[in-house]
Structures are given as C-alpha cells and as structure tokens.
Design a protein around this motif. Structure first.
Motif, PDB file in Angstrom:
ATOM      1  N   UNK A  93       0.817  -1.204   0.000  1.00 20.07           N
ATOM      2  CA  UNK A  93       0.000   0.000   0.000  1.00 20.07           C
ATOM      3  C   UNK A  93       0.857   1.262   0.000  1.00 20.07           C
ATOM      4  N   UNK A  94       2.046   1.173   0.581  1.00 18.60           N
ATOM      5  CA  UNK A  94       2.973   2.293   0.584  1.00 18.60           C
ATOM      6  C   UNK A  94       4.388   1.726   0.602  1.00 18.60           C
ATOM      7  N   UNK A  95       5.220   2.170  -0.337  1.00 17.52           N
ATOM      8  CA  UNK A  95       6.530   1.539  -0.493  1.00 17.52           C
ATOM      9  C   UNK A  95       7.679   2.329   0.117  1.00 17.52           C
ATOM     10  N   UNK A  96       7.363   3.408   0.846  1.00 15.76           N
ATOM     11  CA  UNK A  96       8.416   4.090   1.581  1.00 15.76           C
ATOM     12  C   UNK A  96       8.669   5.514   1.143  1.00 15.76           C
ATOM     13  N   UNK A  97       9.889   5.967   1.373  1.00 11.69           N
ATOM     14  CA  UNK A  97      10.269   7.367   1.206  1.00 11.69           C
ATOM     15  C   UNK A  97      10.020   7.878  -0.199  1.00 11.69           C
ATOM     16  N   UNK A 105      11.475  11.424   4.921  1.00 17.73           N
ATOM     17  CA  UNK A 105      10.560  10.501   5.591  1.00 17.73           C
ATOM     18  C   UNK A 105       9.735   9.723   4.602  1.00 17.73           C
ATOM     19  N   UNK A 106       8.837   8.889   5.106  1.00 20.92           N
ATOM     20  CA  UNK A 106       7.969   8.096   4.246  1.00 20.92           C
ATOM     21  C   UNK A 106       7.694   6.759   4.875  1.00 20.92           C
ATOM     22  N   UNK A 107       6.435   6.400   4.968  1.00 19.59           N
ATOM     23  CA  UNK A 107       6.073   5.159   5.637  1.00 19.59           C
ATOM     24  C   UNK A 107       6.010   3.983   4.683  1.00 19.59           C
ATOM     25  N   UNK A 205       6.132   3.741  10.288  1.00 17.97           N
ATOM     26  CA  UNK A 205       5.687   5.128  10.168  1.00 17.97           C
ATOM     27  C   UNK A 205       6.770   5.955   9.476  1.00 17.97           C
ATOM     28  N   UNK A 206       6.383   7.097   8.882  1.00 17.93           N
ATOM     29  CA  UNK A 206       7.393   7.961   8.258  1.00 17.93           C
ATOM     30  C   UNK A 206       8.480   8.327   9.257  1.00 17.93           C
ATOM     31  N   UNK A 207       9.719   8.352   8.775  1.00 16.60           N
ATOM     32  CA  UNK A 207      10.813   8.761   9.637  1.00 16.60           C
ATOM     33  C   UNK A 207      10.639  10.215  10.041  1.00 16.60           C
ATOM     34  N   UNK A 208      11.239  10.587  11.159  1.00 19.04           N
ATOM     35  CA  UNK A 208      11.141  11.957  11.654  1.00 19.04           C
ATOM     36  C   UNK A 208      11.599  12.955  10.600  1.00 19.04           C
ATOM     37  N   UNK A 209      10.893  14.057  10.501  1.00 19.98           N
ATOM     38  CA  UNK A 209      11.279  15.092   9.527  1.00 19.98           C
ATOM     39  C   UNK A 209      12.646  15.697   9.853  1.00 19.98           C
ATOM     40  N   UNK A 213      18.648  12.665   6.405  1.00 20.99           N
ATOM     41  CA  UNK A 213      19.599  11.873   5.640  1.00 20.99           C
ATOM     42  C   UNK A 213      19.139  10.439   5.403  1.00 20.99           C
ATOM     43  N   UNK A 214      18.123   9.987   6.102  1.00 20.30           N
ATOM     44  CA  UNK A 214      17.762   8.573   6.065  1.00 20.30           C
ATOM     45  C   UNK A 214      16.398   8.342   5.427  1.00 20.30           C
ATOM     46  N   UNK A 215      16.266   7.211   4.771  1.00 22.26           N
ATOM     47  CA  UNK A 215      14.990   6.834   4.179  1.00 22.26           C
ATOM     48  C   UNK A 215      14.864   5.323   4.121  1.00 22.26           C
ATOM     49  N   UNK A 216      13.644   4.851   4.024  1.00 22.90           N
ATOM     50  CA  UNK A 216      13.369   3.430   3.902  1.00 22.90           C
ATOM     51  C   UNK A 216      12.553   3.172   2.643  1.00 22.90           C
TER      52      UNK A 216
END
Length: 340
Positions: A93-97, A105-107, A205-209, A213-216
């Motif tokens: 349903x959601x593939x990330x950043x 961020x991005x869940x 959940x989306x990473x902190x704003x 530097x990081x994403x999933x």
C-alpha cells in the motif's frame, strides 16, 4: 385403475396446471441475475429462487445461509487433508520514502501471506487467487506498528481471520464476510481444504522530519505469478535503507525514483532467484546463501560480474549517496509448501 391414473397424469390440461405456480420454475432472467450477483451454479440459483418464491433478495439470503452451512460441513470433512499447494500473495500500500513524504521521511505499509489448498488446479482458480490477493490487502490495511526490533513482523492469524475481508480491486465495497468465513465459503465452492498458513507485515511510520539523511524503501517480487495478480509460488519482501545528504532532493527526481524502484525489484528478485538465507555470511554457512556474497545477476549490466555488496556500493556512489548509503536491512522469503 392404473390406466386411469396414467391418463390423468398425461392430460395436457392437468400438466399445464401443475406448472402454473409462480415459484415452480424461475425465469431465465432471474437465474442469470442471481448468478451474476453470486457466481453460483445454474441449479443452485434455481434452487434458491424456488425456495424464496422468486424473490432475488430473499434468494441471496438463502444462498448465504446455505453456503455457511455447506461450507462448515465441507470444512469439517476436509480438515484432516494435506494442503501444500497454493500461493504467496503480496500487497504493498505504501513503499516508503518519496519526495511528498517530508524531509527524507515516508512510511511503509505492506503484507505477504500464504494461502494453501490441496491441488495446483484450485491454486490457479480465479476465486482462489482473488481471495489470496484480498487477504494480503486486508493484512496490509489493518495492521499497525508494533514494538519490535524487527521491521518485518508476523501478523497474528487469529486477528487476521477475524478481520472483515477487504477487496483489493474494489476498496470502497463493504462486505459482512470475515477472512475466515470467506475461506469457509471458498471451501464450499471448490470442495478442497483451504487454509491460511502465515502472514507478515511491514508497517513503518514515516521517519522523523528531522532525519533528513535517512529513508526506507520496500522491494517485492513474486515468481510464478498467476492471472497477472501480485502472487506466485515464491515471494519476497526486502526493506532497503538509504542514506544521503538532503535525501529528499534526490527523492524529488523522477530519474532517481525510477532507478531506486529498479534496484528494489532487482534485490527482491535476487533473493527469490538464489538460495538466499541471510544478508551477510555467517561462519559455517554454505557459499551463495548470503545475499551480499552472490553475483548481482538480477541488476544486469556489469553488476552480473560483481557481488551484490559491491553492486550496491557502486549504485550508491553513482547516485550521490553517502558511503554505505544503500543497505538491505531485512528480508522475508517464502516458497509455497515450505516447512516452517
């Protein structure tokens, strides 16, 4: 006396009276309408209409009750049988950043399930493949983040079985059926044991704003797909970590997103295509079972002559990521019929 009875029975006038009641023979139009709504056989549609005096709504209720009763009986009858065929199904349903998910961020919201049956014939049946896809969609939709050191977590089957079944192709539709009752109904239709073997979910959940530097990202792949649906005999999910200065700027590039999607798919295909047991090698582990030590065949090009670890490092350098900026963090790989 016998001859007189035969005469009366064969009388045209008497015969016409015998078939004059409205519920004795439903019209072809009503039968077709009921079959379109339910996909039941012609004989079962006629039986339902006769029992409900040609009232389609009443016939639908009659069929629902009949299916529950017959499904329960058939489920009990086939319970002891082996069910080692079937499908692995994935729903993402959601593939990330992405660029629209904030500063790096991005869940992620996805699920993978295995639905088993007795024969490959039923495993390729449209009703079976649709149910498998809907169960995976339901698992991805209802799951919530859990406190765990892992990114890919088991989904409790008792919770999933009790959940209302959600349609993958028609998300706005509402059904009173649960996952378990839908499985029972399918058993009544196909006459085989059908069982939900296992399910995992990735709900991050989306990473902190503030984490700029990081994403999933999530990669998935299914081998031996059926009816152009997201399912097959072997399936894999892979969670990939990205690290770059101002990652959101890169995520806003259409070219970068196309490349990362290609990389995700290549990693998941690599996991499926090889006998992959771990990400990095461990002492005593057989050659080729660690992902990072395998030739990166699925990425193509020069990567086929390099290891996955080297291929990921080069990809990161070419796309302006930090050193070690592409990592496979976790994966799950299933083959239908595996012994857990």
């Amino acid at each position: 006396m016998l001859s007189s009875r035969i005469t009366r029975l064969s009388s045209p006038r008497k015969a016409s009276r015998a078939y004059s009641t409205p519920s004795s023979k439903p019209s072809l139009q009503l039968v077709a309408q009921l079959r379109k709504l339910t996909e039941v056989s012609i004989s079962k549609a006629r039986e339902a209409l006769v029992a409900s005096n040609n009232d389609v709504n009443a016939a639908l209720r009659w069929l629902e009750e009949d299916l529950a009763t017959s499904g329960a009986r058939k489920a009990a009858k086939v319970e002891g049988r082996d069910a080692r065929e079937g499908l692995v199904s994935v729903s993402v349903l959601s593939s990330g950043s992405t660029a629209n998910s904030g500063l790096g961020g991005g869940g992620i919201r996805a699920a993978m399930i295995e639905l088993n049956c007795e024969t490959d014939f039923v495993g390729r049946n449209t009703l079976f493949t649709q149910l498998a896809a809907d169960i995976a969609h339901t698992a991805a939709f209802i799951s919530e983040p859990v406190e765990s050191d892992r990114l890919i977590n088991s989904c409790p089957l008792d919770v999933l079985n009790d959940a209302p079944l959600l349609s993958r192709t028609n998300p706005q539709s509402h059904s009173s059926s649960t996952v378990s009752s839908s499985i029972r109904d399918l058993i009544a239709k196909v006459g085989e044991k059908v069982s939900l073997k296992r399910a995992v979910t990735v709900v991050q959940s989306p990473l902190s704003q503030h984490t700029t530097e990081l994403g999933l990202r999530l990669g998935s792949y299914l081998h031996g797909s059926v009816n152009s649906t997201p399912q097959g005999r072997i399936g894999a999910l892979a969670v990939i970590g990205l690290k770059a200065q101002k990652l959101s700027n890169r995520l806003s590039s259409e070219a970068f997103m196309r490349d990362i999607e290609r990389l995700e798919r290549a990693v998941a295909r690599q996991i499926v295509g090889f006998e992959t047991k771990s990400i990095q090698s461990f002492p005593g582990e057989a050659d080729g079972m660690a992902l990072y030590d395998q030739p990166f065949m699925m990425l193509g090009g020069d990567a086929a002559n390099e290891t996955v670890r080297t291929g990921l490092d080069k990809w990161g350098q070419e796309h302006g990521l930090l050193e070690g900026g592409v990592e496979v963090l976790e994966f799950a790989k299933w083959t239908v019929g595996d012994v857990e």
